[in-house]
Design a protein around this motif. Structure first.
Motif, short mmCIF file in Angstrom:
data_model
loop_
_atom_site.label_atom_id
_atom_site.label_comp_id
_atom_site.label_asym_id
_atom_site.label_seq_id
_atom_site.Cartn_x
_atom_site.Cartn_y
_atom_site.Cartn_z
N PHE A 15 -3.62 1.02 -3.55
CA PHE A 15 -3.88 0.06 -2.97
C PHE A 15 -3.93 -1.33 -3.83
O PHE A 15 -3.51 -2.54 -3.40
N PRO A 71 -5.68 6.26 4.36
CA PRO A 71 -4.64 6.98 4.56
C PRO A 71 -4.88 7.80 5.74
O PRO A 71 -5.75 8.03 6.32
N LEU A 82 2.48 1.60 3.83
CA LEU A 82 2.13 0.64 5.10
C LEU A 82 3.00 -0.35 5.57
O LEU A 82 3.08 -1.28 4.49
N PHE A 92 1.78 5.46 -0.88
CA PHE A 92 1.30 6.89 -0.77
C PHE A 92 2.38 7.77 -1.33
O PHE A 92 3.77 7.30 -1.20
N TYR A 110 0.69 -1.15 0.02
CA TYR A 110 0.08 0.08 -0.04
C TYR A 110 0.93 1.04 0.15
O TYR A 110 1.56 1.53 0.90
N LYS A 145 -2.83 7.69 -3.54
CA LYS A 145 -2.73 6.24 -3.16
C LYS A 145 -2.79 5.38 -3.90
O LYS A 145 -3.44 5.41 -4.69
N GLY A 184 -5.29 -1.19 8.69
CA GLY A 184 -5.61 -1.71 7.61
C GLY A 184 -5.06 -0.48 6.56
O GLY A 184 -4.02 0.11 6.87
N ASN A 185 -5.70 -0.37 5.38
CA ASN A 185 -5.14 0.63 4.38
C ASN A 185 -5.82 1.76 4.29
O ASN A 185 -6.15 2.43 3.07
#
Lengths: 113, 118
Positions: A51, B106, A94, A34, A32, A49, B103-104
């Motif tokens: 995902f 922002p 992440l 960004f 993930y 972002k 989790g994902n």
């Protein structure tokens, strides 16, 4: 360890020129990812972002980024840079099971008029 | 506009004198984070709260503490600031993904508090 690398510490471009800021990630089949921008004395603003899904993602302020699994990259692009884009740009991912944001070292963008 | 607000923007304290930095949010996010950012460096996570569940990073010094009295507010307490603690402190929030896993989602950042130590 899962990390991101920004190879360019400083980049200078002329106003109106195109821009590409590099970001490489290590490990993780589907990271993930960004991009954040930080103007002097300010907090970080999320540009875009990734995902899953479409590997070309559109963000705010005319920025886009492309996820390339074969190159482990997530480079940020803008077709025509404005003087107000001068700032520090951070790539991040992440980690830690999704509860930690690990940043690259940042790229300082200077825009020449 | 919903946002993350940090007060004050600039804080000056004396060596060894306790200081508290404040963060509030109107996003109603479950998760609140505190980062330390030194000059020309990337932000470094100190700790985060998922609701009332506190999660400390392994390398965060004991000198740094945090409180979250309710969903909207989170405080960073530095018990005995040293010269090396001079930095920008950033608060961020995110929407938790449930089951205590972030989790994902922002993260949304405040404008930071720049801390100087005399």
């Amino acid at each position: 360890a899962q990390s991101v690398t920004q190879p360019d510490i400083h980049i200078t471009v002329s106003e109106g020129a195109s821009l590409e800021l590099r970001c490489n990630y290590s490990y993780g089949a589907t990271p993930y990812l960004f991009w954040y921008v930080q103007s002097p004395g300010q907090g970080l603003q999320l540009l875009l972002k990734y995902f899953s899904g479409d590997t070309l993602v559109q963000g705010i302020k005319g920025f886009e980024a492309e996820f390339k699994r074969s190159q482990s990259s997530f480079n940020l692009r803008k077709p025509s840079v404005h003087w107000s884009d001068a700032a520090e740009y951070f790539c991040a991912r992440l980690t830690g099971g999704g509860n930690k944001l690990t940043f690259g070292t940042g790229t300082q963008l200077k825009v020449e008029l | 506009d919903a946002m993350v607000i940090q007060n004050p923007r600039y804080q000056v304290t004396q060596f060894g004198k306790p200081v508290t930095l404040s963060c509030s949010q109107t996003l109603n996010h479950n998760v609140m984070y505190w980062y330390q950012q030194k000059s020309s460096q990337a932000p470094k996570l100190l700790f985060h709260y998922y609701d009332k569940d506190f999660n400390n990073e392994a390398d965060t010094p004991d000198n740094f503490q945090s409180r979250r009295p309710n969903t909207s507010f989170c405080f960073l307490d530095i018990r005995s600031p040293g010269l090396g603690d001079a930095a920008m402190y950033l608060c961020a929030t995110s929407r938790g993904a449930g089951s205590l896993s972030v989790g994902n989602q922002p993260q949304h950042f405040g404008d930071g508090t720049r801390l100087s130590i005399l």
